[in-house]
Design a protein around this motif. Sequence first.
Motif, PDB file in Angstrom:
ATOM      1  N   SER A 295       0.835  -1.201   0.000  1.00 26.38           N
ATOM      2  CA  SER A 295       0.000   0.000   0.000  1.00 26.38           C
ATOM      3  C   SER A 295       0.875   1.259   0.000  1.00 26.38           C
ATOM      4  N   LEU A 296       1.992   1.210   0.758  1.00 28.06           N
ATOM      5  CA  LEU A 296       2.945   2.334   0.777  1.00 28.06           C
ATOM      6  C   LEU A 296       3.509   2.569  -0.626  1.00 28.06           C
ATOM      7  N   LEU A 297       3.871   1.487  -1.293  1.00 30.86           N
ATOM      8  CA  LEU A 297       4.398   1.611  -2.663  1.00 30.86           C
ATOM      9  C   LEU A 297       3.373   2.306  -3.559  1.00 30.86           C
ATOM     10  N   LYS A 298       2.121   1.872  -3.449  1.00 26.03           N
ATOM     11  CA  LYS A 298       1.073   2.479  -4.297  1.00 26.03           C
ATOM     12  C   LYS A 298       0.909   3.964  -3.997  1.00 26.03           C
ATOM     13  N   GLU A 299       0.988   4.327  -2.730  1.00 26.86           N
ATOM     14  CA  GLU A 299       0.849   5.743  -2.347  1.00 26.86           C
ATOM     15  C   GLU A 299       1.972   6.584  -2.953  1.00 26.86           C
ATOM     16  N   ILE A 300       3.171   6.026  -2.927  1.00 30.22           N
ATOM     17  CA  ILE A 300       4.310   6.815  -3.419  1.00 30.22           C
ATOM     18  C   ILE A 300       4.267   6.932  -4.939  1.00 30.22           C
ATOM     19  N   VAL A 301       3.774   5.900  -5.592  1.00 35.84           N
ATOM     20  CA  VAL A 301       3.551   6.006  -7.036  1.00 35.84           C
ATOM     21  C   VAL A 301       2.526   7.119  -7.286  1.00 35.84           C
ATOM     22  N   ARG A 302       1.488   7.133  -6.496  1.00 35.54           N
ATOM     23  CA  ARG A 302       0.419   8.137  -6.670  1.00 35.54           C
ATOM     24  C   ARG A 302       0.960   9.565  -6.491  1.00 35.54           C
ATOM     25  N   VAL A 303       1.719   9.807  -5.416  1.00 33.19           N
ATOM     26  CA  VAL A 303       2.178  11.190  -5.186  1.00 33.19           C
ATOM     27  C   VAL A 303       3.235  11.611  -6.204  1.00 33.19           C
ATOM     28  N   GLN A 304       4.023  10.668  -6.680  1.00 31.60           N
ATOM     29  CA  GLN A 304       5.029  11.022  -7.692  1.00 31.60           C
ATOM     30  C   GLN A 304       4.365  11.354  -9.029  1.00 31.60           C
ATOM     31  N   ILE A 305       3.306  10.617  -9.356  1.00 30.71           N
ATOM     32  CA  ILE A 305       2.578  10.934 -10.595  1.00 30.71           C
ATOM     33  C   ILE A 305       2.009  12.353 -10.486  1.00 30.71           C
ATOM     34  N   ASP A 306       1.429  12.655  -9.358  1.00 31.08           N
ATOM     35  CA  ASP A 306       0.860  13.986  -9.159  1.00 31.08           C
ATOM     36  C   ASP A 306       1.947  15.061  -9.314  1.00 31.08           C
ATOM     37  N   LEU A 307       3.107  14.781  -8.724  1.00 32.06           N
ATOM     38  CA  LEU A 307       4.207  15.752  -8.767  1.00 32.06           C
ATOM     39  C   LEU A 307       4.705  15.981 -10.198  1.00 32.06           C
ATOM     40  N   ILE A 308       4.980  14.895 -10.900  1.00 32.33           N
ATOM     41  CA  ILE A 308       5.566  15.039 -12.245  1.00 32.33           C
ATOM     42  C   ILE A 308       4.551  15.668 -13.211  1.00 32.33           C
ATOM     43  N   VAL A 309       3.279  15.314 -13.059  1.00 30.79           N
ATOM     44  CA  VAL A 309       2.245  15.933 -13.905  1.00 30.79           C
ATOM     45  C   VAL A 309       2.258  17.447 -13.684  1.00 30.79           C
ATOM     46  N   ASN A 310       2.411  17.850 -12.433  1.00 33.07           N
ATOM     47  CA  ASN A 310       2.466  19.287 -12.131  1.00 33.07           C
ATOM     48  C   ASN A 310       3.713  19.947 -12.717  1.00 33.07           C
ATOM     49  N   TRP A 311       4.831  19.261 -12.658  1.00 34.01           N
ATOM     50  CA  TRP A 311       6.052  19.811 -13.286  1.00 34.01           C
ATOM     51  C   TRP A 311       5.808  20.034 -14.779  1.00 34.01           C
ATOM     52  N   MET A 312       5.170  19.021 -15.420  1.00 36.65           N
ATOM     53  CA  MET A 312       4.937  19.113 -16.862  1.00 36.65           C
ATOM     54  C   MET A 312       3.948  20.249 -17.169  1.00 36.65           C
ATOM     55  N   ARG A 313       3.069  20.486 -16.235  1.00 30.93           N
ATOM     56  CA  ARG A 313       2.066  21.552 -16.420  1.00 30.93           C
ATOM     57  C   ARG A 313       2.727  22.921 -16.572  1.00 30.93           C
ATOM     58  N   VAL A 314       3.797  23.161 -15.799  1.00 27.20           N
ATOM     59  CA  VAL A 314       4.408  24.498 -15.808  1.00 27.20           C
ATOM     60  C   VAL A 314       5.747  24.550 -16.548  1.00 27.20           C
ATOM     61  N   GLY A 315       6.156  23.415 -17.135  1.00 27.04           N
ATOM     62  CA  GLY A 315       7.411  23.396 -17.897  1.00 27.04           C
ATOM     63  C   GLY A 315       8.653  23.316 -17.026  1.00 27.04           C
ATOM     64  N   PHE A 316       8.524  22.677 -15.866  1.00 27.52           N
ATOM     65  CA  PHE A 316       9.660  22.576 -14.945  1.00 27.52           C
ATOM     66  C   PHE A 316      10.505  21.349 -15.274  1.00 27.52           C
ATOM     67  N   ILE A 317      11.814  21.568 -15.306  1.00 27.19           N
ATOM     68  CA  ILE A 317      12.745  20.457 -15.525  1.00 27.19           C
ATOM     69  C   ILE A 317      13.591  20.335 -14.260  1.00 27.19           C
ATOM     70  N   HIS A 318      13.443  19.244 -13.552  1.00 27.33           N
ATOM     71  CA  HIS A 318      14.156  19.081 -12.279  1.00 27.33           C
ATOM     72  C   HIS A 318      15.663  19.053 -12.489  1.00 27.33           C
ATOM     73  N   GLY A 319      16.081  18.332 -13.517  1.00 28.86           N
ATOM     74  CA  GLY A 319      17.499  18.385 -13.898  1.00 28.86           C
ATOM     75  C   GLY A 319      18.370  17.288 -13.342  1.00 28.86           C
ATOM     76  N   VAL A 320      18.030  16.762 -12.149  1.00 26.27           N
ATOM     77  CA  VAL A 320      18.886  15.684 -11.616  1.00 26.27           C
ATOM     78  C   VAL A 320      18.032  14.728 -10.780  1.00 26.27           C
ATOM     79  N   MET A 321      17.170  13.996 -11.513  1.00 26.14           N
ATOM     80  CA  MET A 321      16.224  13.092 -10.858  1.00 26.14           C
ATOM     81  C   MET A 321      16.889  11.778 -10.431  1.00 26.14           C
TER      82      MET A 321
END
Length: 463
Positions: free
Chosen positions: A210-236
């Motif tokens: 369940s923890l694994l699923k939660e972390i997949v969920r929050v990371q998807i939310d995060l990366i979708v938001n980065w893509m929304r504003v054109g953010f490039i983290h640079g060192v993932m």
Amino acid sequence: MKLKYAQLPEELYTNAFPDIFEKSYVVFWNEKLTNTFPDACIAEEFERLVNGSDQWSKQPLAMAYAGHQFGHFNILGDGRAVLVDEWKSSEGFLHDVHLKGSGATPYSRRGDGRATLKAMLREAIMSEAIHALQIPTTRTLAVLNTGDQIHRNGMEKGGLLARVAASHLRVGTFEYASTHESEDVLKALADYTIARHYPQCASAENPYLSLLKEIVRVQIDLIVNWMRVGFIHGVMNTDNMSISGETIDYGPCAFMNVYDPKTCFSSIDTAKRYAFTSQPGIAQWNLWVFANSLMPLIHENPKVAKEMALEVIEEFPAQFGAAYYKMMGQKLGVEINTQEGREWVEELLSIMQETHSDYTNSFLFLEGKEMSEVYLASNPRFELWSAQRNDFNKIEKENVNPVVIPRNEWVERVLAEAVDNDNWELFQSYIDRLKNPYESQSEDVFSIFNPKNDLSFKTFCGT
Ligand code: AMP
Ligand code: MG
């Protein structure tokens, strides 16, 4: 359940005091953020640090972690940072208070444990901008000029950053814990993570799956938001992926201007591993590393554990796709839930790329605003694309298309003015402008930029 990090097995950290910087002084102070921690003696703690009169009142520690850096496993740890305290916010959640650039720790390896003032101020600008864009992130509480010089590109001014995070647990913390022979360390870390961030997992049939699923969920939310504003983290790298789902580690990050899926500014990322549109795939790769670390807890039979974890990770592309196209639909004011809709979004991105149009301004142009650096209409495919908009249900969502983002040339100019010319007025007005990124303003100088400047623009790690 014990929630303080120092109560975890001692393998996971080493006590380490920050250096004392006798000549230091505050150059950025986030008053509004300090007010969200009613019980913390923030100002007093800083007074002690700035005056060099005393050590921190708590026992600071450097966290141990490992990580896959550009795909290669390394043992790491806080080499230039310490966790000085954990504070409860007014909402009742515990937050880490971390100092960055605070001096060498047992994990420093060959590094000096220090940071430049420019890099710490850059983190302040970027993290506060990301927060204002409504994207989860570590926050900048304060930046200090340490009053001394450190060796980088010649001698540069030293800086110290105080940041606040939901926690500094990383995928790499789990990788580190899983290298220990005893499963107790890993289990203690996972139980601590569940109690601190994902208490709902505790009552699940399999809390660790369940923890694994939660972390997949929050990371998807995060990366979708980065893509929304054109953010490039640079060192993932996996050590820079936060378990709480916050944006962490503002080193070589930057915002994309002209749309190109391969945009990558990091000077060391010559293979463009962490380019703009590679971010979802890298997130999935990192989550698989995380899943591997967790496997001994997921099931006692390694084969069964692997199958269970794989099933979760293999769902990533479908889950990400649904969330990503839903978000792109919101940017375009329509509902996207069909393959046809996805292709329509891709067609726009292709036109944007072909016409060298600015990503941020293109979405504002499509809202009907007059924008610079948008050449979509010059493409023969645009008319048809535009007409097809009527095929989709209209929706309205506020705060999806920013008006102002930290444009690279502005970030550089503001930092140079502050650090090299001691002009803090520009720095303050820039920080203030970035606090309201969705608000149109007349004579918005920070929205003006020259796309040609990006051609030679580079960002750097660990400065
Ligand atoms: P980063 O690239 O910032 O994610 O850092 C990767 C690793 O290098 C982490 O373990 C950092 O603590 C460490 N590191 C980065 N810069 C320094 C430095 N100046 N001194 C010591 N360690 C450092
Ligand atoms: Mg890092």
